[in-house]
Design an enzyme around this catalytic site. Structure first.
Site, PDB file in Angstrom:
ATOM      1  N   GLU A 131       0.818  -1.124  -0.016  1.00 46.41           N
ATOM      2  CA  GLU A 131      -0.138  -0.065  -0.021  1.00 46.41           C
ATOM      3  C   GLU A 131       0.762   1.188   0.114  1.00 46.41           C
ATOM      4  O   GLU A 131       2.064   1.300   0.576  1.00 46.41           O
ATOM      5  CB  GLU A 131      -0.823  -0.062   1.208  1.00 46.41           C
ATOM      6  CG  GLU A 131      -1.971  -1.023   1.252  1.00 46.41           C
ATOM      7  CD  GLU A 131      -2.501  -1.132   2.753  1.00 46.41           C
ATOM      8  OE1 GLU A 131      -1.887  -0.709   3.596  1.00 46.41           O
ATOM      9  OE2 GLU A 131      -3.555  -2.088   2.760  1.00 46.41           O
TER      10      GLU A 131
ATOM     11  N   TYR B 117       7.366   2.588  -6.949  1.00 43.12           N
ATOM     12  CA  TYR B 117       6.799   1.443  -7.290  1.00 43.12           C
ATOM     13  C   TYR B 117       6.310   1.224  -8.738  1.00 43.12           C
ATOM     14  O   TYR B 117       6.362  -0.050  -9.479  1.00 43.12           O
ATOM     15  CB  TYR B 117       5.686   1.263  -6.257  1.00 43.12           C
ATOM     16  CG  TYR B 117       5.939   1.261  -4.855  1.00 43.12           C
ATOM     17  CD1 TYR B 117       6.822   0.509  -4.379  1.00 43.12           C
ATOM     18  CD2 TYR B 117       5.412   2.194  -3.900  1.00 43.12           C
ATOM     19  CE1 TYR B 117       7.231   0.607  -3.208  1.00 43.12           C
ATOM     20  CE2 TYR B 117       5.762   2.233  -2.740  1.00 43.12           C
ATOM     21  CZ  TYR B 117       6.712   1.306  -2.362  1.00 43.12           C
ATOM     22  OH  TYR B 117       7.064   1.240  -0.990  1.00 43.12           O
TER      23      TYR B 117
END
Length: 145
Positions: free
Chosen positions: A102, A114
C-alpha cells in the site's frame, strides 16, 4: 549499490529510529510494534544501515510489504529501489509469485518508485492514512524480476 543486510527482532530499536525519521510522528512505528511484526511467521526485514529498511512477509504464494522506510537524507540515491528489489527476491525464493503493498496516493515519490518497479494499482482504500489520503493497493509480479 547500497549495503543491505538481514535484520531480525534484535534490530527493532534501530529500525524504529529509521522509521521515525522517514515518516511523520503520527505514522512512525515503535520498536515493540516492529519486534512483534518481525516475529510473525514469514516476516523478514532488509536493512541499509543508517539509510532505511523494508519489512515484508510471505504467506503461501503471496508476499506483502508492511513498510519501506528511507530517511530523507538517503532518498533519491537508489536505497528504496535496492530494498524493494532485494525483498522481491527474498519473497520469490520463499515461494511468492506476487507481492502486494500500500502507498499513499499523496506520496508521488513512492508512487514513482513502485511504478518504476512494475507495480500496478489493484485497489484503493479510501481515507486510509491519518492525513485522510487514500491508500493505493499495488501488486508487483513476478517477484524478483
Amino acid at each position: 549499490m547500497p549495503e543491505l543486510r538481514s535484520a531480525g527482532p534484535e534490530a527493532a530499536a534501530e529500525l524504529a529510529a529509521l522509521h521515525g525519521t522517514a515518516f511523520p510522528p503520527a505514522e512512525a512505528w515503535g520498536p515493540d510494534a516492529l519486534r512483534l511484526m518481525l516475529e510473525m511467521p514469514g516476516a523478514f526485514a532488509l536493512l541499509s544501515p543508517g539509510a532505511g529498511f523494508i519489512l515484508a512477509r510471505v504467506a503461501a504464494d503471496e508476499a506483502e510489504v508492511l513498510t519501506l522506510a528511507v530517511i530523507p537524507a538517503a532518498r533519491r540515491q537508489g536505497v528504496g529501489r535496492a530494498l524493494l528489489e532485494a525483498a522481491r527476491g527474498v519473497a520469490e525464493a520463499a515461494g511468492a509469485g506476487q507481492m502486494f503493498l500500500e502507498v499513499s496516493a499523496a506520496n508521488p515519490a513512492a508512487r514513482a518508485l513502485y511504478a518504476a518497479a512494475g507495480c500496478t494499482e489493484v485497489g484503493r482504500r479510501r481515507h486510509y492514512y491519518p492525513d485522510g489520503s487514500d491508500a493505493l493497493v499495488l501488486s508487483c509480479r513476478p517477484c524478483g524480476s
